[in-house]
Write an enzyme that holds these catalytic residues in place. Sequence first.
Site, PDB file in Angstrom:
ATOM      1  N   VAL A 151      -7.118 -13.410  54.340  1.00  0.00           N
ATOM      2  CA  VAL A 151      -5.698 -13.339  54.695  1.00  0.00           C
ATOM      3  C   VAL A 151      -5.160 -14.728  55.044  1.00  0.00           C
ATOM      4  O   VAL A 151      -4.111 -15.146  54.537  1.00  0.00           O
ATOM      5  CB  VAL A 151      -5.468 -12.367  55.860  1.00  0.00           C
ATOM      6  CG1 VAL A 151      -4.005 -12.386  56.295  1.00  0.00           C
ATOM      7  CG2 VAL A 151      -5.881 -10.954  55.471  1.00  0.00           C
ATOM      8  N   GLY A 152      -5.878 -15.455  55.884  1.00  0.00           N
ATOM      9  CA  GLY A 152      -5.412 -16.769  56.316  1.00  0.00           C
ATOM     10  C   GLY A 152      -5.232 -17.744  55.165  1.00  0.00           C
ATOM     11  O   GLY A 152      -4.241 -18.483  55.107  1.00  0.00           O
ATOM     12  N   LYS A 181      -6.797  -4.885  68.868  1.00  0.00           N
ATOM     13  CA  LYS A 181      -5.575  -5.178  68.111  1.00  0.00           C
ATOM     14  C   LYS A 181      -4.344  -4.510  68.741  1.00  0.00           C
ATOM     15  O   LYS A 181      -3.252  -5.077  68.741  1.00  0.00           O
ATOM     16  CB  LYS A 181      -5.747  -4.733  66.651  1.00  0.00           C
ATOM     17  CG  LYS A 181      -6.657  -5.652  65.847  1.00  0.00           C
ATOM     18  CD  LYS A 181      -6.076  -7.059  65.756  1.00  0.00           C
ATOM     19  CE  LYS A 181      -6.939  -8.012  64.973  1.00  0.00           C
ATOM     20  NZ  LYS A 181      -6.366  -9.373  64.926  1.00  0.00           N
ATOM     21  N   TYR A 191     -12.449  -2.390  67.665  1.00  0.00           N
ATOM     22  CA  TYR A 191     -11.573  -3.356  66.993  1.00  0.00           C
ATOM     23  C   TYR A 191     -10.109  -2.934  67.151  1.00  0.00           C
ATOM     24  O   TYR A 191      -9.233  -3.760  67.443  1.00  0.00           O
ATOM     25  CB  TYR A 191     -11.951  -3.435  65.511  1.00  0.00           C
ATOM     26  CG  TYR A 191     -11.079  -4.330  64.677  1.00  0.00           C
ATOM     27  CD1 TYR A 191     -11.283  -5.707  64.670  1.00  0.00           C
ATOM     28  CD2 TYR A 191     -10.071  -3.802  63.878  1.00  0.00           C
ATOM     29  CE1 TYR A 191     -10.489  -6.538  63.883  1.00  0.00           C
ATOM     30  CE2 TYR A 191      -9.277  -4.624  63.095  1.00  0.00           C
ATOM     31  CZ  TYR A 191      -9.492  -5.987  63.099  1.00  0.00           C
ATOM     32  OH  TYR A 191      -8.695  -6.801  62.327  1.00  0.00           O
ATOM     33  N   HIS A 233     -15.298  -3.509  51.678  1.00  0.00           N
ATOM     34  CA  HIS A 233     -14.483  -2.308  51.662  1.00  0.00           C
ATOM     35  C   HIS A 233     -14.503  -1.678  50.272  1.00  0.00           C
ATOM     36  O   HIS A 233     -15.087  -2.228  49.336  1.00  0.00           O
ATOM     37  CB  HIS A 233     -13.053  -2.656  52.098  1.00  0.00           C
ATOM     38  CG  HIS A 233     -12.956  -3.068  53.532  1.00  0.00           C
ATOM     39  ND1 HIS A 233     -12.501  -4.303  53.928  1.00  0.00           N
ATOM     40  CD2 HIS A 233     -13.301  -2.423  54.669  1.00  0.00           C
ATOM     41  CE1 HIS A 233     -12.550  -4.394  55.248  1.00  0.00           C
ATOM     42  NE2 HIS A 233     -13.034  -3.263  55.718  1.00  0.00           N
ATOM     43  N   SER A 275      -4.091  -4.498  61.822  1.00  0.00           N
ATOM     44  CA  SER A 275      -4.632  -3.569  60.822  1.00  0.00           C
ATOM     45  C   SER A 275      -4.060  -2.184  61.084  1.00  0.00           C
ATOM     46  O   SER A 275      -3.731  -1.825  62.214  1.00  0.00           O
ATOM     47  CB  SER A 275      -6.154  -3.536  60.936  1.00  0.00           C
ATOM     48  OG  SER A 275      -6.682  -2.399  60.307  1.00  0.00           O
ATOM     49  N   SER A 276      -3.977  -1.401  60.012  1.00  0.00           N
ATOM     50  CA  SER A 276      -3.466  -0.034  60.158  1.00  0.00           C
ATOM     51  C   SER A 276      -4.416   0.854  60.944  1.00  0.00           C
ATOM     52  O   SER A 276      -4.061   1.983  61.302  1.00  0.00           O
ATOM     53  CB  SER A 276      -3.212   0.584  58.780  1.00  0.00           C
ATOM     54  OG  SER A 276      -4.405   0.615  58.015  1.00  0.00           O
ATOM     55  N   CYS A 277      -5.631   0.363  61.254  1.00  0.00           N
ATOM     56  CA  CYS A 277      -6.565   1.167  62.050  1.00  0.00           C
ATOM     57  C   CYS A 277      -6.104   1.322  63.500  1.00  0.00           C
ATOM     58  O   CYS A 277      -6.706   2.067  64.268  1.00  0.00           O
ATOM     59  CB  CYS A 277      -7.965   0.575  62.009  1.00  0.00           C
ATOM     60  SG  CYS A 277      -8.178  -0.932  62.970  1.00  0.00           S
TER      61      CYS A 277
END
Length: 318
Positions: A16-17, A141, A137, A180, A108-110
């Site tokens: 991502v970064g 977040k 995690y 993933h 994250s959507s988690c």
Amino acid sequence: MNKKAKIYIAGHRGMVGSAVWRALEADGYTNLVGKTSAELDLRDQVAVNNFVVSEQPEVIIDAAARVGGILANSNYPYQFLMENLQIQNNLIDIAHKQDVKKFVFLGSSCIYPKLAPQPIKEEYLLTDTLEPTNEWYAIAKITGVKACEAIRKQYNKDFVSLMPTNLYGSFDNFDLKTSHVLPAMLRKFHEAKENGNSPVTLWGSGTPMREFLCVDDMAESVVFAVNNVLPEHLYNVGTGKDVTIKELAETIQKVVGHEGDIIWDSEKPDGTPRKLLDVSKLKTAGWQYKTELLQGIQETYAWFLENQTELKQIKLSK
């Protein structure tokens, strides 16, 4: 935002970064700053404080995190909770104290409940229990999201949180033990093709539905957040569309050119039946995704093929 503004990207070497770095450069930003974990330990509050005070960035983008799959989350719950708290809290706190102009927190959507209504709206946060396999995690977040919301509410500062759906693309993790679903499938079909189109066995029934976003589109959403003052503190980032795991597998198989059979191991778990984000808030604000799934998979496979030697070297060095 002035194109010469100093922007610090925490985690600039990750998938991502690095995509955010490329997207900001493409948008004309010329003063980007990044530090490797060897150069700056983001878990060290004193080191982070000294760095931000010295560099005086106008924008901080937090794309840094300790990440891993189900096994890693299960084996190291304390590290996944504490190290992510340390990283984000150090960055958020010093950004506030040094009056950094803008802070973009990536999660994250988690963070959303395991059985949230579909599609998942931002307001469903903290309305039910989390998925147990990654709750450590997720809790970290969620804390980051709430810290940014608190600073925004109490001090009226431009701190915003972006929560992406499942990401894939260049510089993804293709290790079959830790990757993933999309990159794992891509590698499995590639290796099966190389092995005379041998059958590919995949977990579950193939019926669960998942949403996938190209990491370069995610990076564009970060650029959008840098270039605009967004009215809300939290935004979902995705496509608003999902596919079954079976459809995903067949698409990847076609792109790779594998001509063997797909065997579904129905004794393995399917996981959550559906996980789709409601992306209407960010769309209303003026941003939406560009890359359709087929195109994204084609581009990711091309990158995978171009980087085969390097990926093998990384695997051997572990």
